[in-house]
Design a protein around this motif. Structure first.
Motif, PDB file in Angstrom:
ATOM      1  N   LEU A  78       0.612   6.364   3.309  1.00  0.00           N
ATOM      2  CA  LEU A  78       2.074   6.311   3.264  1.00  0.00           C
ATOM      3  C   LEU A  78       2.677   6.476   4.656  1.00  0.00           C
ATOM      4  O   LEU A  78       3.610   5.753   5.035  1.00  0.00           O
ATOM      5  CB  LEU A  78       2.589   7.399   2.321  1.00  0.00           C
ATOM      6  N   GLY A  79       2.136   7.404   5.433  1.00  0.00           N
ATOM      7  CA  GLY A  79       2.649   7.594   6.790  1.00  0.00           C
ATOM      8  C   GLY A  79       2.420   6.392   7.680  1.00  0.00           C
ATOM      9  O   GLY A  79       3.315   5.955   8.421  1.00  0.00           O
ATOM     10  N   ASN A  80       1.222   5.819   7.614  1.00  0.00           N
ATOM     11  CA  ASN A  80       0.931   4.629   8.419  1.00  0.00           C
ATOM     12  C   ASN A  80       1.748   3.424   7.962  1.00  0.00           C
ATOM     13  O   ASN A  80       2.155   2.591   8.790  1.00  0.00           O
ATOM     14  CB  ASN A  80      -0.562   4.309   8.342  1.00  0.00           C
ATOM     15  N   SER A  81       2.004   3.317   6.664  1.00  0.00           N
ATOM     16  CA  SER A  81       2.825   2.209   6.164  1.00  0.00           C
ATOM     17  C   SER A  81       4.260   2.322   6.662  1.00  0.00           C
ATOM     18  O   SER A  81       4.867   1.323   7.089  1.00  0.00           O
ATOM     19  CB  SER A  81       2.797   2.177   4.634  1.00  0.00           C
TER      20      SER A  81
ATOM     21  N   TRP B  64       0.821  -1.210   0.000  1.00  0.00           N
ATOM     22  CA  TRP B  64       0.000   0.000   0.000  1.00  0.00           C
ATOM     23  C   TRP B  64       0.855   1.261   0.000  1.00  0.00           C
ATOM     24  O   TRP B  64       0.488   2.270  -0.626  1.00  0.00           O
ATOM     25  CB  TRP B  64      -0.943   0.002   1.204  1.00  0.00           C
ATOM     26  N   GLY B  65       1.992   1.225   0.676  1.00  0.00           N
ATOM     27  CA  GLY B  65       2.892   2.376   0.645  1.00  0.00           C
ATOM     28  C   GLY B  65       3.447   2.636  -0.745  1.00  0.00           C
ATOM     29  O   GLY B  65       3.587   3.784  -1.162  1.00  0.00           O
ATOM     30  N   SER B  66       3.747   1.566  -1.483  1.00  0.00           N
ATOM     31  CA  SER B  66       4.230   1.730  -2.857  1.00  0.00           C
ATOM     32  C   SER B  66       3.159   2.341  -3.749  1.00  0.00           C
ATOM     33  O   SER B  66       3.446   3.233  -4.569  1.00  0.00           O
ATOM     34  CB  SER B  66       4.665   0.375  -3.411  1.00  0.00           C
ATOM     35  N   PHE B  67       1.920   1.873  -3.606  1.00  0.00           N
ATOM     36  CA  PHE B  67       0.824   2.466  -4.387  1.00  0.00           C
ATOM     37  C   PHE B  67       0.648   3.942  -4.055  1.00  0.00           C
ATOM     38  O   PHE B  67       0.401   4.767  -4.953  1.00  0.00           O
ATOM     39  CB  PHE B  67      -0.480   1.714  -4.115  1.00  0.00           C
ATOM     40  N   ALA B  68       0.764   4.293  -2.770  1.00  0.00           N
ATOM     41  CA  ALA B  68       0.601   5.692  -2.371  1.00  0.00           C
ATOM     42  C   ALA B  68       1.707   6.562  -2.958  1.00  0.00           C
ATOM     43  O   ALA B  68       1.446   7.674  -3.441  1.00  0.00           O
ATOM     44  CB  ALA B  68       0.590   5.796  -0.842  1.00  0.00           C
ATOM     45  N   VAL B  69       2.952   6.076  -2.949  1.00  0.00           N
ATOM     46  CA  VAL B  69       4.067   6.844  -3.513  1.00  0.00           C
ATOM     47  C   VAL B  69       3.871   7.050  -5.015  1.00  0.00           C
ATOM     48  O   VAL B  69       4.089   8.152  -5.544  1.00  0.00           O
ATOM     49  CB  VAL B  69       5.400   6.127  -3.226  1.00  0.00           C
ATOM     50  N   ILE B  70       3.456   6.006  -5.704  1.00  0.00           N
ATOM     51  CA  ILE B  70       3.240   6.112  -7.151  1.00  0.00           C
ATOM     52  C   ILE B  70       2.138   7.123  -7.456  1.00  0.00           C
ATOM     53  O   ILE B  70       2.262   7.956  -8.371  1.00  0.00           O
ATOM     54  CB  ILE B  70       2.907   4.732  -7.741  1.00  0.00           C
ATOM     55  N   TRP B  71       1.050   7.072  -6.702  1.00  0.00           N
ATOM     56  CA  TRP B  71      -0.064   7.987  -6.942  1.00  0.00           C
ATOM     57  C   TRP B  71       0.338   9.436  -6.671  1.00  0.00           C
ATOM     58  O   TRP B  71       0.047  10.343  -7.464  1.00  0.00           O
ATOM     59  CB  TRP B  71      -1.244   7.578  -6.069  1.00  0.00           C
TER      60      TRP B  71
END
Length: 333
Positions: free
Chosen positions: A316-319, A71-78
């Motif tokens: 991203l922060g929670n991940s 989920w952190g990777s998806f958030a960074v990409i978005w």
């Protein structure tokens, strides 16, 4: 003794006869064919194996660190996609076109157009890029203030009392009130809003840094460093600061969503960015006049895009909190 064990392990004719009788009794009682009985045994073994594989797959899927990484990777990409798209759009993409006024969402204009014929998709993406820039400046400024005050609070009892009083003072004032006052003092604009948000979003992070510093002061290796003659500055930089970097980084990322939302809020009130700059708060403020005319797309799509970006920063922060182990024991398993 060895002979006794070998005799007990061998199957005597009486034992084999008893097993045959028991098997025949089961077949007669339940009307089971011998082949089906063996097949059932194999099927049970196969089901146990499949259940074992399923349990292993579910355990891998439920791994909080692996899920946080995905989920952190998806958030960074978005976030990177939105910011880069907004920065790379040409300046003429938000020009007025009176021939295309008040158009509903179509393939040519996915978010529709406004009363001046401006494409709302282009304006929304540019506004999100501006909001991310303001959030970055505000979060980094707030994190720097929290780090300095947190380190200073751990230097002595007098400094700790003063900084604790300052933290309680800032926490007692509502964010929006202090934001409006500071944005007015600093003259508004992008830098004024960023400074105002940075000066109002540091207390919670400073309290966390202060608590960590007080806990580190009583650690054994800190006491040994003091006895070896190292100064307080050397101990803070060499031993305490590396321990605070993960928590500080996570705290700065968690300030991002609040910074973006408060930037949109004070811009919506007319005390933030100038109307010439494409910002989400300005877009939402201007669209309020036309919602009664049925132009719902002017506020729906920009508001939804803002929520998605804020949620991406939160994820991203929670991940990172889960991956770095800075959360509680309930969050990191």
């Amino acid at each position: 003794m060895k002979q006794t064990v070998e005799r007990s392990s061998e199957q005597t004719p009486e034992t084999a006869e008893v097993q045959k009788v028991n098997t025949a009794t089961q077949e007669v009682r339940y009307n089971i064919h011998p082949g089906l009985l063996q097949a059932g045994t194999r099927t049970g073994t196969t089901n146990q194996t499949r259940n074992g594989y399923a349990a292993t797959g579910n355990q891998r899927f439920r791994n909080p660190r692996q899920r946080a990484l995905i989920w952190g990777s998806f958030a960074v990409i978005w976030i990177a996609l939105v910011w880069l798209t907004g920065r790379m759009l040409p300046a003429g993409s938000t020009l007025t076109s009176l021939m295309d006024r008040n158009l509903a969402p179509t393939w040519a204009h996915p978010f529709g157009t406004d009363w001046l014929g401006r494409d709302m998709f282009m304006r929304t993406v540019k506004g999100l890029a501006t909001s991310i820039q303001v959030g970055l400046l505000a979060a980094c400024g707030g994190g720097l203030i929290a780090l300095v005050l947190g380190l200073a609070a751990a230097s002595g009892k007098a400094a700790d009392r003063v900084i604790s009083w300052i933290i309680d003072l800032f926490l007692s004032v509502p964010h929006l009130v202090s934001l409006v006052m500071l944005a007015f003092v600093f003259g508004g604009g992008l830098m004024g809003v960023a400074i105002a948000i940075a000066l109002t979003h540091w207390p919670n992070l400073a309290r966390i840094v202060r608590a960590e510093m007080i806990q580190l002061k009583s650690a054994e290796y800190i006491q040994i460093s003091r006895r070896l003659g190292k100064s307080r500055l050397q101990i803070a930089v060499q031993h305490m600061l590396p321990h605070l970097v993960p928590q500080l980084f996570v705290g700065v990322l968690l300030i991002f969503p609040h910074a973006i939302l408060h930037e949109a809020a004070i811009t919506f009130l007319g005390l933030g960015l100038s109307p010439q700059q494409p910002a989400i708060g300005i877009i939402l403020s201007e669209s309020m006049r036309y919602l009664s005319a049925g132009m719902w797309w002017l506020a729906f799509f920009p508001g939804l895009a803002l929520l998605l970006v804020v949620r991406a920063f939160d994820v991203l922060g929670n991940s990172l909190k889960t991956l770095t182990g800075t959360g509680s024991s309930r969050e990191v398993r």
